[in-house]
Design a protein around this motif. Sequence first.
Motif: not given
Length: 148
Positions: A7-28
């Motif tokens: 569960r912790r591993r899945v949470q970290i992966i999901l959090l990483s994906i959300v952070a990547l999406a947000v940072s890509t949107a902000l850069i764009g």
Amino acid sequence: MKTLKKRRRVQIILLSIVALAVSTALIGYAMQDGINFFRSPSEVMAEPPKPTEVFRIGGLVEEGSIVRGQGETVRFVVTDGGESVPVTFTGVLPDLFSENQGMIGTGSYVNGVFEASEILAKHDETYMPKEVVDALKEQGIYKEAGES
């Protein structure tokens, strides 16, 4: 125990994906204002851009078109041989700026006039960036100034 780690591993992966999406949107979003498209006077006259769109226009300063206004305001006409676009600029022009010389301006097209916020003058007639010269040499198109 395994389910907690999983569960912790899945949470970290999901959090990483959300952070990547947000940072890509902000850069764009941040780069949106930094991208200026280049247009020739013919392209501007054929399809006038919106008054809010910032772009670059380039061509030759038409002979006899430079009119100095009050203060630092300058009016002139830029042409590409096909169409001409009136330009206004308030500020200090580059030293190499003159009639029949190349220029590039950054600004917006409002009510039939290009309102420039920045003007760049062409260095000289023979100047070409090294990358362009190399590409033309590879294609066999480029010739030195003395060659015919």
